[in-house]
Design a protein around this motif. Sequence first.
Motif, PDB file in Angstrom:
ATOM      1  N   ASN A  32       0.829  -1.204   0.000  1.00 64.43           N
ATOM      2  CA  ASN A  32       0.000   0.000   0.000  1.00 64.43           C
ATOM      3  C   ASN A  32       0.865   1.256   0.000  1.00 64.43           C
ATOM      4  O   ASN A  32       0.653   2.183  -0.791  1.00 64.43           O
ATOM      5  CB  ASN A  32      -0.929  -0.026   1.216  1.00 64.43           C
ATOM      6  N   ILE A 264      -4.096   6.117   8.025  1.00 62.43           N
ATOM      7  CA  ILE A 264      -5.356   6.019   7.287  1.00 62.43           C
ATOM      8  C   ILE A 264      -6.196   7.259   7.528  1.00 62.43           C
ATOM      9  O   ILE A 264      -6.741   7.861   6.587  1.00 62.43           O
ATOM     10  CB  ILE A 264      -6.124   4.752   7.705  1.00 62.43           C
ATOM     11  N   GLY A 267      -5.075  10.238   5.651  1.00 62.58           N
ATOM     12  CA  GLY A 267      -5.128  10.130   4.199  1.00 62.58           C
ATOM     13  C   GLY A 267      -3.818   9.743   3.550  1.00 62.58           C
ATOM     14  O   GLY A 267      -3.709   9.728   2.318  1.00 62.58           O
ATOM     15  N   SER A 270      -4.261   4.514   1.952  1.00 60.96           N
ATOM     16  CA  SER A 270      -5.629   4.176   1.585  1.00 60.96           C
ATOM     17  C   SER A 270      -6.072   2.949   2.358  1.00 60.96           C
ATOM     18  O   SER A 270      -5.242   2.155   2.815  1.00 60.96           O
ATOM     19  CB  SER A 270      -5.737   3.922   0.083  1.00 60.96           C
ATOM     20  N   ASN A 271      -7.381   2.776   2.489  1.00 55.56           N
ATOM     21  CA  ASN A 271      -7.891   1.631   3.227  1.00 55.56           C
ATOM     22  C   ASN A 271      -8.719   0.732   2.316  1.00 55.56           C
ATOM     23  O   ASN A 271      -9.553  -0.043   2.786  1.00 55.56           O
ATOM     24  CB  ASN A 271      -8.751   2.087   4.416  1.00 55.56           C
TER      25      ASN A 271
END
Length: 275
Positions: A32, A264, A267, A270-271
């Motif tokens: 991520n 998260i 920002g 991302s989740n």
Amino acid sequence: MDWFYAIVYGIVEGITEFLPISSTGHLIVAGNLMGVPWPKEVKDTFEVVIQGGAILAVLAYYWRDFVQQGRDIGRDRPTQRLWLGVIVACIPAVILGLLFGDAIKAALFRPSVVAWALIVGGVLMWLIESRRVTPNIHNIKNIGVGRSFLIGAVQCLALLWPGFSRSASSILGGMVMGLDRPTATQFSFYLGVPTLGGAALLDFIRSRDLLAQIGLVNVLLGAVTSFVIAYLAIGWLLRFVSTNNFKGFAVYRVVVGVLILVLIAAGVMSNGSLA
């Protein structure tokens, strides 16, 4: 950049596969943060396949033991019980993986799930380490088939909750059932051989075309990196648990879990589902 991603994934896998901090969780978060551009099916398969490097590290580290046990298994009852226990312990994970593996990847492979698994697992680890209980099993051959099955059932926490950690669940499960830390840790290594090795081999056979999209050389690079780092991590962890408890890992898990939730919320991370 594919070679770079492969090396980073291999390093993360090698460090975290056998430490009680969740390799799956760290790979999800690392992918991520790096923004790996691979298709999700390729990435998921790659993460499973490079576990094969970590499993080969177990085989390399314990090769003398495995060779001797191979010679003894036809006549030595403790060795027979040990490997029957390892096989029986794999059954719950195999059944759950076949029934729910794809659904779990689709719904739960996301950073927030990993974060809470790290936090909850860290708290449980601290509580288990805080008990005043004297272990009564100090040899891997004395675990028994029934106790092995229960450890394998506890191991399924990692499958049902990404980020909980296969190593943590099997080691903590073993400690609760009377194993000392080195014995619980060694059994976790043994248990990983058929569990993770089988998954890595099956995914490689089924998904070679997917892996070809990033180049089989990069897959090999990730697996070799994982092997080298995991071999070093195994030796370090066995030395560590001979004189230390797991409370430091418990604190690490909680801190990293909270940090993921903060990233998260800010920002930065991302989740979205990464499966």
